[in-house]
Design an enzyme around this catalytic site. Structure first.
Site, mmCIF file in Angstrom:
data_model
loop_
_atom_site.group_PDB
_atom_site.id
_atom_site.type_symbol
_atom_site.label_atom_id
_atom_site.label_comp_id
_atom_site.label_asym_id
_atom_site.label_seq_id
_atom_site.Cartn_x
_atom_site.Cartn_y
_atom_site.Cartn_z
ATOM 1 N N LYS A 13 -0.158 4.983 -1.946
ATOM 2 C CA LYS A 13 -1.220 5.684 -2.683
ATOM 3 C C LYS A 13 -2.401 6.001 -1.768
ATOM 4 O O LYS A 13 -2.920 7.113 -1.772
ATOM 5 C CB LYS A 13 -1.708 4.839 -3.878
ATOM 6 N N ARG A 86 -5.299 0.504 -13.946
ATOM 7 C CA ARG A 86 -4.204 -0.450 -13.774
ATOM 8 C C ARG A 86 -3.847 -1.143 -15.083
ATOM 9 O O ARG A 86 -2.924 -1.955 -15.097
ATOM 10 C CB ARG A 86 -4.621 -1.514 -12.765
ATOM 11 N N ARG A 125 1.623 -3.617 7.453
ATOM 12 C CA ARG A 125 0.576 -2.599 7.511
ATOM 13 C C ARG A 125 -0.761 -3.105 8.043
ATOM 14 O O ARG A 125 -1.101 -4.270 7.938
ATOM 15 C CB ARG A 125 0.397 -1.919 6.158
ATOM 16 N N ARG A 159 -5.108 -6.665 5.708
ATOM 17 C CA ARG A 159 -5.715 -7.171 4.479
ATOM 18 C C ARG A 159 -5.323 -8.615 4.232
ATOM 19 O O ARG A 159 -4.172 -8.978 4.430
ATOM 20 C CB ARG A 159 -5.273 -6.305 3.302
ATOM 21 N N ARG A 170 0.969 -9.646 -7.020
ATOM 22 C CA ARG A 170 0.516 -8.263 -7.236
ATOM 23 C C ARG A 170 1.624 -7.431 -7.889
ATOM 24 O O ARG A 170 1.360 -6.579 -8.746
ATOM 25 C CB ARG A 170 0.067 -7.642 -5.906
#
Ligand code: AMP
Length: 213
Positions: A13, A86, A125, A159, A170
């Site tokens: 996203k 969300r 990432r 992160r 999550r």
């Protein structure tokens, strides 16, 4: 034009929102980025949400709706909602907020990916500390020069919640609380699905085709 990018953590996203920002002049509204900023700058709200985020749980609807309400006030060419809404309550609130401004939603794009790919993507990432460009150790490594290909920055961050434990939580939150939005927006005639597993440019082209249709 107002667009929602919907999909589990790691679906891409943020990457696609940045491309839309560059190509269409839309403003990216990422509640995750806003919450991380609040956490890093040590505001009261930031302190409140730090533990919740680290565990991979959702922050309360009131907090994130408040953040979005503030940003919608400075109107631009349109918004890309990245990581918001969300929950169904957030989706209703967004509809109301846009309605108050005489606006609506143009498209909700569901980025479809499988869970195995998400784990691999998320644990690999990192982002540029200066401009936020997203890298992936496997699919889009940081250039060999050690400098960000977008801005030349040399500091990269991972992160804190990009680890397997937090990711499991999550994903659970996504399936329990966010995935009902797929049906919600389908029923409103707003939903389009794209294959989020393709190359970045191919996904961007699919999204562009939806928006230009
Ligand atoms: P993200 O950067 O979108 O993956 O969000 C990182 C974390 O911020 C999430 O795991 C949640 O703890 C929190 N968060 C971000 N957006 C929302 C939202 N719309 N509602 C509730 N919590 C959120």
């Amino acid at each position: 034009m107002n667009i929602i990018l919907l999909g589990p953590p790691g679906a891409g996203k943020g990457t696609q929102a940045r491309i839309l920002t560059e190509n269409r002049g839309l403003v990216q509204l990422s509640t995750g980025d806003m919450l991380r900023e609040a956490k890093d700058s040590g505001t009261e709200m930031g302190k409140l949400v730090a533990g919740v985020m680290a565990r991979g749980e959702l922050v309360t609807d009131d907090i994130v709706i408040g953040l979005i309400r503030e940003k919608l006030a400075d109107d631009g060419a349109g918004f890309i909602f990245d990581g918001f809404p969300r929950t169904l309550a957030q989706a209703d609130a967004l509809g109301d907020l846009l309605g108050e401004l005489g606006q609506g939603l143009d498209a909700v794009i569901e980025m479809q990916v499988d869970d195995n790919a998400l784990v691999q993507r998320i644990t690999a990432r990192s982002t540029c500390g200066s401009c936020g460009e997203v890298y992936n150790d496997i699919t889009k490594p940081i250039p060999a020069s050690g400098a960000c290909g977008n801005c030349g920055g040399t500091e990269f961050k991972r992160r804190a919640d990009d680890n397997e434990d937090s990711l499991k939580q999550r994903l659970m939150e996504y399936y329990k609380k966010t995935s009902p939005l797929i049906g919600y927006y389908y029923a409103k005639g707003k939903l389009s699905g794209v294959d989020g597993l393709g190359e970045i440019d191919a996904v961007a082209a699919e999204i562009a085709a939806v928006l230009d249709a």
